[in-house]
Structure formats: structure tokens, C-alpha cells
Design a protein around this motif. Structure first.
Motif, PDB file in Angstrom:
ATOM      1  N   LEU A 137       0.842  -1.191   0.000  1.00 20.99           N
ATOM      2  CA  LEU A 137       0.000   0.000   0.000  1.00 20.99           C
ATOM      3  C   LEU A 137       0.876   1.240   0.000  1.00 20.99           C
ATOM      4  CD1 LEU A 137      -0.041   1.465   3.041  1.00 20.99           C
ATOM      5  CD2 LEU A 137      -1.415  -0.529   3.602  1.00 20.99           C
ATOM      6  N   THR A 138       0.310   2.329  -0.471  1.00 16.82           N
ATOM      7  CA  THR A 138       0.990   3.620  -0.446  1.00 16.82           C
ATOM      8  C   THR A 138       0.163   4.592   0.372  1.00 16.82           C
ATOM      9  OG1 THR A 138      -0.083   4.303  -2.511  1.00 16.82           O
ATOM     10  CG2 THR A 138       2.106   3.301  -2.681  1.00 16.82           C
ATOM     11  N   GLY A 139       0.840   5.509   1.031  1.00 11.71           N
ATOM     12  CA  GLY A 139       0.141   6.497   1.845  1.00 11.71           C
ATOM     13  C   GLY A 139       1.062   7.655   2.145  1.00 11.71           C
ATOM     14  N   LYS A 140       0.492   8.723   2.678  1.00 14.42           N
ATOM     15  CA  LYS A 140       1.303   9.857   3.074  1.00 14.42           C
ATOM     16  C   LYS A 140       0.696  10.503   4.313  1.00 14.42           C
ATOM     17  CE  LYS A 140       1.344  13.633   0.688  1.00 14.42           C
ATOM     18  NZ  LYS A 140       1.496  14.611  -0.415  1.00 14.42           N
ATOM     19  N   VAL A 141       1.538  11.159   5.072  1.00 12.48           N
ATOM     20  CA  VAL A 141       1.100  11.848   6.277  1.00 12.48           C
ATOM     21  C   VAL A 141       0.360  13.117   5.876  1.00 12.48           C
ATOM     22  CG1 VAL A 141       1.904  13.101   8.310  1.00 12.48           C
ATOM     23  CG2 VAL A 141       2.935  10.912   7.705  1.00 12.48           C
ATOM     24  N   THR A 142      -0.802  13.336   6.491  1.00 14.32           N
ATOM     25  CA  THR A 142      -1.618  14.505   6.148  1.00 14.32           C
ATOM     26  C   THR A 142      -1.686  15.530   7.271  1.00 14.32           C
ATOM     27  OG1 THR A 142      -3.625  13.354   6.893  1.00 14.32           O
ATOM     28  CG2 THR A 142      -3.055  13.184   4.551  1.00 14.32           C
ATOM     29  N   LYS A 143      -1.057  15.229   8.408  1.00 15.26           N
ATOM     30  CA  LYS A 143      -1.084  16.179   9.518  1.00 15.26           C
ATOM     31  C   LYS A 143       0.308  16.371  10.086  1.00 15.26           C
ATOM     32  CE  LYS A 143      -2.990  17.112  14.109  1.00 15.26           C
ATOM     33  NZ  LYS A 143      -3.817  16.622  15.233  1.00 15.26           N
ATOM     34  N   GLY A 144       0.713  17.608  10.222  1.00 13.45           N
ATOM     35  CA  GLY A 144       1.982  17.922  10.855  1.00 13.45           C
ATOM     36  C   GLY A 144       3.185  17.558   9.994  1.00 13.45           C
ATOM     37  N   THR A 145       4.288  17.322  10.643  1.00 17.15           N
ATOM     38  CA  THR A 145       5.535  16.954   9.964  1.00 17.15           C
ATOM     39  C   THR A 145       5.568  15.456   9.717  1.00 17.15           C
ATOM     40  OG1 THR A 145       6.711  18.741  11.103  1.00 17.15           O
ATOM     41  CG2 THR A 145       8.053  16.995  10.127  1.00 17.15           C
ATOM     42  N   PRO A 146       5.682  15.013   8.472  1.00 14.50           N
ATOM     43  CA  PRO A 146       5.733  13.569   8.223  1.00 14.50           C
ATOM     44  C   PRO A 146       6.921  12.922   8.936  1.00 14.50           C
ATOM     45  CG  PRO A 146       5.373  14.775   6.187  1.00 14.50           C
ATOM     46  CD  PRO A 146       5.716  15.797   7.229  1.00 14.50           C
TER      47      PRO A 146
END
Length: 317
Positions: A137-146
Motif C-alpha cells: 500500500l501507499t500512503g502519506k502523512v496529512t497532519k503535521g511533519t511527516p
């Protein structure tokens, strides 16, 4: 260009390969800045090493007041540095300690966390292998600093000269972070082989060895590889648990994984099936491991491995 903080993985100033991999990944996201938490007198030596892989800046946090405590002081140190620098992302080696640091840091910074990434691309899009390696799966951080912890062997280290300017950073560690103290440590027995979870090549043995790991170890040494073991081999007392690859052992993701005399039960596959190339040697042509491999050899490992070792040694000589 925003900074990307990379926590240096080292032992007494000896920088480990996953750091160079993280610096290579960091260049996709911004300007790499390495963070060295260790003895101040090692800083210049470490900076020379990491700048060759693109570190534009090296933050030095003297660990005099951090040593002897578990994880929490390092998380506080990274928090204070992140609050000062406002980085685009923070990359941490995906070791047991690294994941705990990342978890604590994400709470302190109120930021999202991705653990055990096997790739990170531009924009902070991280790839993970989940459910025993059966799905990607792929994903990314959407809040704050990844905050992303990355598994070893997720990128090929690429040399790229950075400025490597050294900047000392002072931290103030709270009393609350010092409540878990290390009172004793058992040193690892030196084998001269790479660390199992970091090795580019892993050679493992299972029930089919019959307890004789000599062919496995000789083949591993010829390749400069780490040695692993299946749960069956560990349960039989042939190797300690620190060698175990699998769901209840260590997870590895090397460039090459060679399974010898291992049937390929799901428990073992969960710990190694993200390996880039998989080879199996087994007498049983119906062994489940053959469903997973790139190359398979049906034969007795006690005959196959010595012949392979001899050929490798001959070509190296």
C-alpha cells in the motif's frame, strides 16, 4: 528548499548503512540534514562520512545526558530540533528503537507517522508491505511533519557531496524522560558478519539442515552475507532466537535471500518475502517456498551449498 532530518544510525560513531540509504531518500524530499546523537568528539568524523551522501548540515547533539536511558530522551531531543528547524519530513531507521522514537516523536509533534516503509518518493508518498507481505500500500502523512521509519535496504545509497557543515544543538531533557534507565547490557558476540536486519544478502537454514549449519555459514561467508534461521531451527535449539527470521522473529528485506532446507510456512514468509530476489534450496519439490522464489534448486543443501561455495570462492580468487 526545506530541510529533511535524518537520524544517524551508528555505533560509537561508526555510521551504519541504513543512514546512507535514508540520506539518499531524503534528497527526493528536500535538503538532507543529518542528526548525530552521540559523543561530541566523534562529530567531525561522522560529518565527513555523511556529507559524502548529501548531508548539507549535521546537527550534533551530545549524548552525555542522554546515555543510559531508554529512547525517551532521544525523542525529546528530536522534538526540540524539529520545533527549531520546521523540517519537511523526519526519516528514522526502522529498528525497534527507531520505531519507538518515531512513535513518541509523533505524539510530541502532533504529527502523522508511517512505520516500516520500504520506499519513499517525492511528496512523501511512502510504500509499505502489509499483512505478512501479501499486500502493498501507499500512503502519506496529512497532519503535521511527516515522520517515517524506513526499513534497511529500501534504497541503494547514492554518493552526492554535501556541505556537511556541523552545528551543535543543545537540548534540555525532562526528568520524565529519564524514568527508564539501562542498568545492564549484554554485548553481542562478534561474528564478523553483517547485522541480520541490515544485510544486503541473507542466507538462512531450516529444519532441512538437520542441525548442521556449517554449509549455510560457509556459503554465507563466501557471499559476505548474514546468517538467519527458521523457527523450526530455533525451536530445535540449533540457533538462538536472535537468528530467527519470521513473524515472531526478525523481518528482513535484503537484495538477496537464500532459504536452505526451509519449507516456507507463512510464519517464515512473513519475515522475508519483501526480499528483492529469493532463492530456495530444498529436497522437497512440493515445498511451499518454491511458490515464492525467483530461483529454486531441488536438491540436498548439504551437497548444493558446498558446490556453490567452492565455485564462488574460485571466482573470487
Amino acid at each position: 528548499m526545506s530541510e529533511v532530518l535524518v537520524l544517524i544510525d551508528h555505533v560509537d560513531g561508526a555510521v551504519k548503512k541504513p543512514t546512507y540509504e535514508l540520506l539518499t531518500i531524503a534528497k527526493r524530499l528536500g535538503e538532507p540534514s543529518a542528526v548525530f546523537i552521540g559523543a561530541g568528539d566523534k562529530a567531525a568524523e561522522v560529518a565527513e562520512k555523511v556529507k559524502k551522501y548529501g548531508a548539507e548540515k549535521v546537527y550534533v547533539i551530545d549524548d552525555a545526558q542522554l546515555k543510559g536511558y531508554l529512547v525517551a530522551p532521544k525523542a525529546e531531543a528530536l522534538q526540540q530540533l524539529a520545533e527549531k528547524t520546521s523540517p519537511a519530513a523526519i526519516l528514522i531507521p526502522s529498528s525497534a528503537e527507531g520505531k519507538e522514537i518515531g512513535a513518541r516523536l509523533s505524539i510530541k509533534l502532533e504529527s502523522g507517522l508511517i512505520t516500516d516503509a520500504v520506499d519513499v518518493q517525492e511528496g512523501g508518498v511512502a510504500t509499505q508491505s502489509v499483512f505478512a507481505g501479501n499486500y502493498t500500500l501507499t500512503g502519506k502523512v496529512t497532519k503535521g511533519t511527516p515522520i517515517i521509519t524506513v526499513k534497511p535496504n529500501s534504497a541503494a545509497p547514492e554518493e552526492s557531496e554535501g556541505a556537511g557543515s556541523v552545528e551543535e544543538f543543545s537540548v534540555s531533557v525532562s526528568d520524565g524522560a529519564k524514568t527508564a534507565q539501562i542498568v545492564a547490557a549484554q554485548p553481542r558476540q562478534a561474528t564478523g558478519r553483517p547485522e541480520l536486519t541490515e544485510a544486503a544478502i541473507v542466507v538462512s537454514g531450516g529444519r532441512g539442515t538437520g542441525g548442521n549449519f556449517e554449509p549455510v555459514e560457509a556459503f554465507a561467508d563466501a557471499l559476505g552475507a548474514a546468517v538467519g534461521a527458521s523457527r523450526a531451527a530455533v525451536d530445535s535449539g540449533w540457533k538462538p532466537h536472535s537468528f530467527q527470521v519470521g513473524q515472531t522473529g526478525k523481518t528482513v528485506s535484503p537484495q538477496l535471500y537464500v532459504a536452505n532446507g526451509i519449507s516456507g510456512a507463512i510464519q517464515h514468509r512473513a519475515g522475508m518475502q519483501t526480499s528483492k530476489t529469493i532463492v530456495a534450496v530444498n529436497k522437497d519439490e512440493e515445498a511451499p517456498m518454491f511458490e515464492l522464489v525467483d530461483f529454486g534448486v531441488v536438491g540436498d543443501l548439504h551437497a548444493v551449498l558446498p558446490a556453490a561455495t567452492e565455485e564462488i570462492t574460485k571466482r573470487k580468487g
